[in-house]
Enzyme design. Sequence first.
Site, PDB file in Angstrom:
ATOM      1  N   SER A 131      39.026  49.321  30.347  1.00  0.00           N
ATOM      2  CA  SER A 131      37.439  49.326  30.700  1.00  0.00           C
ATOM      3  C   SER A 131      36.902  50.611  30.308  1.00  0.00           C
ATOM      4  O   SER A 131      37.651  51.555  30.647  1.00  0.00           O
ATOM      5  CB  SER A 131      37.243  48.784  32.080  1.00  0.00           C
ATOM      6  OG  SER A 131      35.975  48.971  32.241  1.00  0.00           O
ATOM      7  N   TYR A 138      38.754  48.092  41.200  1.00  0.00           N
ATOM      8  CA  TYR A 138      38.663  48.200  39.727  1.00  0.00           C
ATOM      9  C   TYR A 138      38.779  49.210  39.099  1.00  0.00           C
ATOM     10  O   TYR A 138      39.718  49.276  38.109  1.00  0.00           O
ATOM     11  CB  TYR A 138      37.251  47.413  39.413  1.00  0.00           C
ATOM     12  CG  TYR A 138      37.251  46.862  38.138  1.00  0.00           C
ATOM     13  CD1 TYR A 138      37.491  45.660  37.749  1.00  0.00           C
ATOM     14  CD2 TYR A 138      36.632  47.744  37.182  1.00  0.00           C
ATOM     15  CE1 TYR A 138      37.357  45.261  36.341  1.00  0.00           C
ATOM     16  CE2 TYR A 138      36.462  47.286  35.916  1.00  0.00           C
ATOM     17  CZ  TYR A 138      36.930  45.986  35.423  1.00  0.00           C
ATOM     18  OH  TYR A 138      36.543  45.612  34.283  1.00  0.00           O
TER      19      TYR A 138
HETATM   20  P1  NAD Z   1      36.533  36.372  32.699  1.00  0.00           P
HETATM   21  O1  NAD Z   1      36.260  36.166  34.273  1.00  0.00           O
HETATM   22  O2  NAD Z   1      35.696  35.478  31.761  1.00  0.00           O
HETATM   23  O3  NAD Z   1      38.019  36.383  32.166  1.00  0.00           O
HETATM   24  C1  NAD Z   1      39.176  36.768  33.014  1.00  0.00           C
HETATM   25  C2  NAD Z   1      40.475  35.904  32.761  1.00  0.00           C
HETATM   26  O4  NAD Z   1      41.374  36.500  33.758  1.00  0.00           O
HETATM   27  C3  NAD Z   1      40.028  34.644  32.970  1.00  0.00           C
HETATM   28  O5  NAD Z   1      40.832  33.859  31.894  1.00  0.00           O
HETATM   29  C4  NAD Z   1      40.790  34.342  34.341  1.00  0.00           C
HETATM   30  O6  NAD Z   1      41.106  32.936  34.323  1.00  0.00           O
HETATM   31  C5  NAD Z   1      41.971  35.106  34.317  1.00  0.00           C
HETATM   32  N1  NAD Z   1      42.467  35.287  35.718  1.00  0.00           N
HETATM   33  C6  NAD Z   1      41.946  35.769  36.764  1.00  0.00           C
HETATM   34  N2  NAD Z   1      42.766  35.818  37.840  1.00  0.00           N
HETATM   35  C7  NAD Z   1      43.957  35.686  37.452  1.00  0.00           C
HETATM   36  C8  NAD Z   1      45.380  35.434  37.877  1.00  0.00           C
HETATM   37  N3  NAD Z   1      45.573  35.505  39.267  1.00  0.00           N
HETATM   38  N4  NAD Z   1      46.141  34.990  36.956  1.00  0.00           N
HETATM   39  C9  NAD Z   1      45.981  34.612  35.557  1.00  0.00           C
HETATM   40  N5  NAD Z   1      44.805  34.619  35.012  1.00  0.00           N
HETATM   41  C10 NAD Z   1      43.717  35.016  35.854  1.00  0.00           C
HETATM   42  O7  NAD Z   1      36.226  37.979  32.454  1.00  0.00           O
HETATM   43  P2  NAD Z   1      36.297  38.960  31.210  1.00  0.00           P
HETATM   44  O8  NAD Z   1      34.846  39.601  31.304  1.00  0.00           O
HETATM   45  O9  NAD Z   1      36.637  37.996  29.990  1.00  0.00           O
HETATM   46  O10 NAD Z   1      37.288  39.869  31.570  1.00  0.00           O
HETATM   47  C11 NAD Z   1      38.446  39.875  30.860  1.00  0.00           C
HETATM   48  C12 NAD Z   1      39.126  41.159  31.083  1.00  0.00           C
HETATM   49  O11 NAD Z   1      38.218  42.286  30.269  1.00  0.00           O
HETATM   50  C13 NAD Z   1      39.273  41.768  32.337  1.00  0.00           C
HETATM   51  O12 NAD Z   1      40.619  42.659  32.748  1.00  0.00           O
HETATM   52  C14 NAD Z   1      38.039  42.719  32.503  1.00  0.00           C
HETATM   53  O13 NAD Z   1      38.162  43.633  33.459  1.00  0.00           O
HETATM   54  C15 NAD Z   1      37.914  43.428  31.302  1.00  0.00           C
HETATM   55  N6  NAD Z   1      36.763  43.776  31.255  1.00  0.00           N
HETATM   56  C16 NAD Z   1      35.589  43.059  30.866  1.00  0.00           C
HETATM   57  C17 NAD Z   1      34.296  43.726  30.558  1.00  0.00           C
HETATM   58  C18 NAD Z   1      32.970  42.853  30.572  1.00  0.00           C
HETATM   59  O14 NAD Z   1      31.720  43.561  30.495  1.00  0.00           O
HETATM   60  N7  NAD Z   1      33.023  41.524  30.439  1.00  0.00           N
HETATM   61  C19 NAD Z   1      34.305  45.165  30.313  1.00  0.00           C
HETATM   62  C20 NAD Z   1      35.441  45.739  30.576  1.00  0.00           C
HETATM   63  C21 NAD Z   1      36.616  45.354  30.611  1.00  0.00           C
END
Ligand code: NAD
Length: 257
Positions: free
Chosen positions: A139, A152
Amino acid sequence: MELKGKTAVVTGSNSGIGLGVARQLAAAGADVVMNSFTDRDEDHAMAAELAREFGVAARYVKADMSKSAECRVLIETAGACDILVNNAGIQHVAPVDEFPIAKWDAIIAINLSSAFHTTAAALPMMRAAGWGRVVNIASAHGLTASPYKSAYISAKHGVVGLSKTVALETAEDPITCNAICPGYVLTPLVEAQIPDQMKAHDMGRDQVVREVMLARQPSKEFATVEQIGGTTVFLCSDAAAQITGTTISVDGGWTAL
Ligand code: NAD
């Protein structure tokens, strides 16, 4: 089809960025193992849809990334792991002196420790196959901080450090390890926050996106899951064979500030 014959394991891939990454890898020809902690019909249907749409092998494997043993079982169950994308992640926002201990433990386990366990299980397979790519979805918060996100930010900085260490340990193997550092990405979760933010700030959609949600993203545009997926596919390409131990920001200029 550059990635034909490769198997990709993408943790947390039944929504958001993980699903976007799984789709781009499948579009590039990779077979895909999707994952989350649930075991619903729709999870398996998502994998079947991916297989149909892109003509690759795809399946869904339930494994809870908060549990070290299940992280390792995911890789064993996959049977092959040429490309490992550590994407599963959760968030909790609270001041450090009020941060719930259980939330701290869960965020460190899912956002950081899971990447250690899956990588440890996958590297012997990659070495045996003579090729491997580890892509960690960190991130902008792996490089900078914001208040109230101690767990985080600690986890994401840890993922960047883990990526560099794995890169050094695999430097003489045909394996690379890097971290993608997205800024704000438009996922269903983020989209769902927009109406509440509009209400809270008494602003229209465009204004709340520009001035509130993307206050720190100079481009004033969300990154997309397709862009994160495309960056992952690039890191898996031959052009990226000497890119290892580094971070690639997809953040509209956030970390240039
Ligand atoms: P999201 O909530 O849509 O996806 C998260 C995924 O992780 C989902 O598929 C969820 O089911 C899975 N997950 C959660 N707990 C879990 C567990 N215990 N075991 C297995 N799977 C699990 O959110 P997202 O925004 O797509 O985030 C995905 C990644 O991207 C994360 O690591 C997040 O920190 C990172 N990220 C997101 C953003 C953003 O703006 N959306 C920015 C930077 C980084």
